[in-house]
Design a protein around this motif. Structure first.
Motif, short mmCIF file in Angstrom:
data_model
loop_
_atom_site.label_atom_id
_atom_site.label_comp_id
_atom_site.label_asym_id
_atom_site.label_seq_id
_atom_site.Cartn_x
_atom_site.Cartn_y
_atom_site.Cartn_z
N ALA A 90 0.81 -1.22 0.00
CA ALA A 90 0.00 0.00 0.00
C ALA A 90 0.85 1.27 0.00
O ALA A 90 0.31 2.37 -0.07
N ILE A 91 2.16 1.15 0.08
CA ILE A 91 3.05 2.32 0.11
C ILE A 91 3.50 2.61 -1.33
O ILE A 91 4.25 1.83 -1.91
N PRO A 92 3.06 3.72 -1.91
CA PRO A 92 3.37 3.98 -3.33
C PRO A 92 4.85 4.17 -3.62
O PRO A 92 5.30 3.89 -4.73
N GLU A 93 5.63 4.61 -2.66
CA GLU A 93 7.07 4.81 -2.89
C GLU A 93 7.83 3.49 -3.00
O GLU A 93 8.95 3.46 -3.48
N VAL A 94 7.23 2.41 -2.53
CA VAL A 94 7.87 1.10 -2.62
C VAL A 94 7.61 0.54 -4.02
O VAL A 94 6.48 0.21 -4.36
N GLN A 95 8.67 0.46 -4.82
CA GLN A 95 8.55 0.05 -6.22
C GLN A 95 8.62 -1.45 -6.42
O GLN A 95 8.06 -1.97 -7.38
N ARG A 124 7.68 7.20 8.88
CA ARG A 124 6.22 7.21 9.02
C ARG A 124 5.51 6.03 8.38
O ARG A 124 4.40 5.69 8.77
N ARG A 125 6.14 5.42 7.39
CA ARG A 125 5.45 4.35 6.68
C ARG A 125 6.10 2.99 6.87
O ARG A 125 5.44 2.03 7.22
N ILE A 126 7.40 2.90 6.63
CA ILE A 126 8.05 1.58 6.64
C ILE A 126 8.29 1.08 8.06
O ILE A 126 7.98 -0.07 8.37
N MET A 127 8.81 1.92 8.93
CA MET A 127 9.11 1.49 10.30
C MET A 127 7.85 1.19 11.10
O MET A 127 7.93 0.53 12.14
N THR A 128 6.71 1.64 10.64
CA THR A 128 5.44 1.37 11.35
C THR A 128 4.70 0.16 10.78
O THR A 128 3.62 -0.16 11.27
N LEU A 129 5.29 -0.51 9.80
CA LEU A 129 4.65 -1.70 9.22
C LEU A 129 4.61 -2.83 10.25
O LEU A 129 5.50 -2.93 11.10
N ASN A 134 14.61 -5.22 12.13
CA ASN A 134 15.76 -4.47 11.65
C ASN A 134 15.57 -4.04 10.20
O ASN A 134 15.00 -4.77 9.39
N VAL A 135 16.11 -2.85 9.89
CA VAL A 135 16.08 -2.32 8.53
C VAL A 135 17.47 -1.82 8.18
O VAL A 135 18.10 -1.12 8.98
N ASP A 136 17.95 -2.20 7.02
CA ASP A 136 19.26 -1.75 6.53
C ASP A 136 19.04 -1.05 5.20
O ASP A 136 18.32 -1.56 4.34
N ALA A 137 19.64 0.13 5.02
CA ALA A 137 19.43 0.91 3.80
C ALA A 137 20.71 1.03 2.98
O ALA A 137 21.80 1.19 3.53
N ASN A 138 20.55 0.93 1.66
CA ASN A 138 21.63 1.17 0.71
C ASN A 138 21.10 2.13 -0.35
O ASN A 138 20.14 1.81 -1.05
N VAL A 139 21.75 3.29 -0.45
CA VAL A 139 21.34 4.30 -1.43
C VAL A 139 21.96 3.96 -2.78
O VAL A 139 23.16 3.69 -2.87
N LEU A 140 21.14 3.97 -3.82
CA LEU A 140 21.61 3.69 -5.18
C LEU A 140 22.40 4.89 -5.69
O LEU A 140 21.90 6.02 -5.68
N LEU A 141 23.64 4.65 -6.11
CA LEU A 141 24.47 5.71 -6.67
C LEU A 141 24.37 5.76 -8.19
O LEU A 141 24.31 6.83 -8.78
N SER A 142 24.39 4.59 -8.83
CA SER A 142 24.22 4.53 -10.28
C SER A 142 23.59 3.19 -10.63
O SER A 142 23.63 2.25 -9.85
N ASP A 143 23.02 3.12 -11.83
CA ASP A 143 22.30 1.94 -12.25
C ASP A 143 22.73 1.58 -13.67
O ASP A 143 22.50 2.35 -14.59
N GLU A 144 23.40 0.46 -13.81
CA GLU A 144 23.82 0.00 -15.13
C GLU A 144 22.99 -1.22 -15.49
O GLU A 144 23.00 -2.22 -14.79
N ARG A 145 22.25 -1.14 -16.56
CA ARG A 145 21.40 -2.25 -16.99
C ARG A 145 22.23 -3.24 -17.77
O ARG A 145 23.00 -2.90 -18.64
N ARG A 146 22.06 -4.51 -17.45
CA ARG A 146 22.73 -5.59 -18.14
C ARG A 146 21.72 -6.29 -19.04
O ARG A 146 20.54 -6.31 -18.74
N PRO A 147 22.17 -6.89 -20.12
CA PRO A 147 21.24 -7.51 -21.06
C PRO A 147 20.54 -8.76 -20.53
O PRO A 147 19.56 -9.19 -21.09
N GLY A 148 21.02 -9.33 -19.44
CA GLY A 148 20.36 -10.50 -18.89
C GLY A 148 20.89 -11.79 -19.46
O GLY A 148 21.90 -11.80 -20.18
N PRO A 149 20.20 -12.88 -19.18
CA PRO A 149 20.72 -14.19 -19.57
C PRO A 149 20.76 -14.43 -21.06
O PRO A 149 21.49 -15.31 -21.52
N LEU A 150 20.02 -13.67 -21.85
CA LEU A 150 20.04 -13.88 -23.30
C LEU A 150 21.19 -13.14 -23.95
O LEU A 150 21.60 -13.49 -25.05
#
Length: 153
Positions: A90-95, A124-129, A134-150
């Motif tokens: 129900a949390i829209p920010e959770v993708q 307000r949303r995640i810690m009250t679920l 315990n919750v551990d956070a990692n901030v995304l610095l960059s995103d490189e897309r790989r072609p995958g198994p094909l």
């Protein structure tokens, strides 16, 4: 279902750009439009192609921060898992929500406008679920897309 080289080439082309028409794909692969369409339908009916999705640029939509959260539940059991999953969807920010094996029970991909917006979502949303330990956070610095198994042929 056995796949041939043309099926794999078709899947690679679709994974690069799923919006291509059967005619354009056929020209690229040396097939007619109807033959290409039949192959796509066969791959869909076999469950190999399960859908096509639209990708949005979160940053251009004003969500400049992506954080991966590892969430360990304080209590475990079928009801705890179901309660957590129902509430987190129900949390829209959770993708994305991934139930994983390892140090954490869940891995969440969360987008926010900036770090202070993320802090608000976290507090307000995640810690009250229900059941969150315990919750551990990692901030995304960059995103490189790989072609995958094909990948490359």
């Amino acid at each position: 279902m056995s796949l041939d080289d043309l099926d794999f080439a078709l899947l690679r082309a679709l994974s690069t750009d799923a919006s291509q028409s059967a005619g354009a794909l056929g020209r690229e692969l040396g097939l007619s439009q109807p033959a290409t369409w039949r192959r796509i339908k066969r791959l869909e009916e076999a469950g190999i192609i399960t859908g096509r999705r639209l990708e949005l640029d979160a940053e251009k939509l004003g969500f400049g921060v992506t954080v991966f959260l590892g969430v360990k539940l304080a209590t475990k059991g079928r009801l705890s898992l179901e309660d957590f999953e129902r509430a987190v969807t129900a949390i829209p920010e959770v993708q994305s929500i991934e139930h994983v094996l390892g140090l954490y029970d869940y891995r969440l991909r969360v987008v926010a406008r900036d770090i202070s917006d993320f802090e608000r979502v976290l507090r307000r949303r995640i810690m009250t679920l229900p059941g969150v330990g315990n919750v551990d956070a990692n901030v995304l610095l960059s995103d490189e897309r790989r072609p995958g198994p094909l990948g490359a042929a």
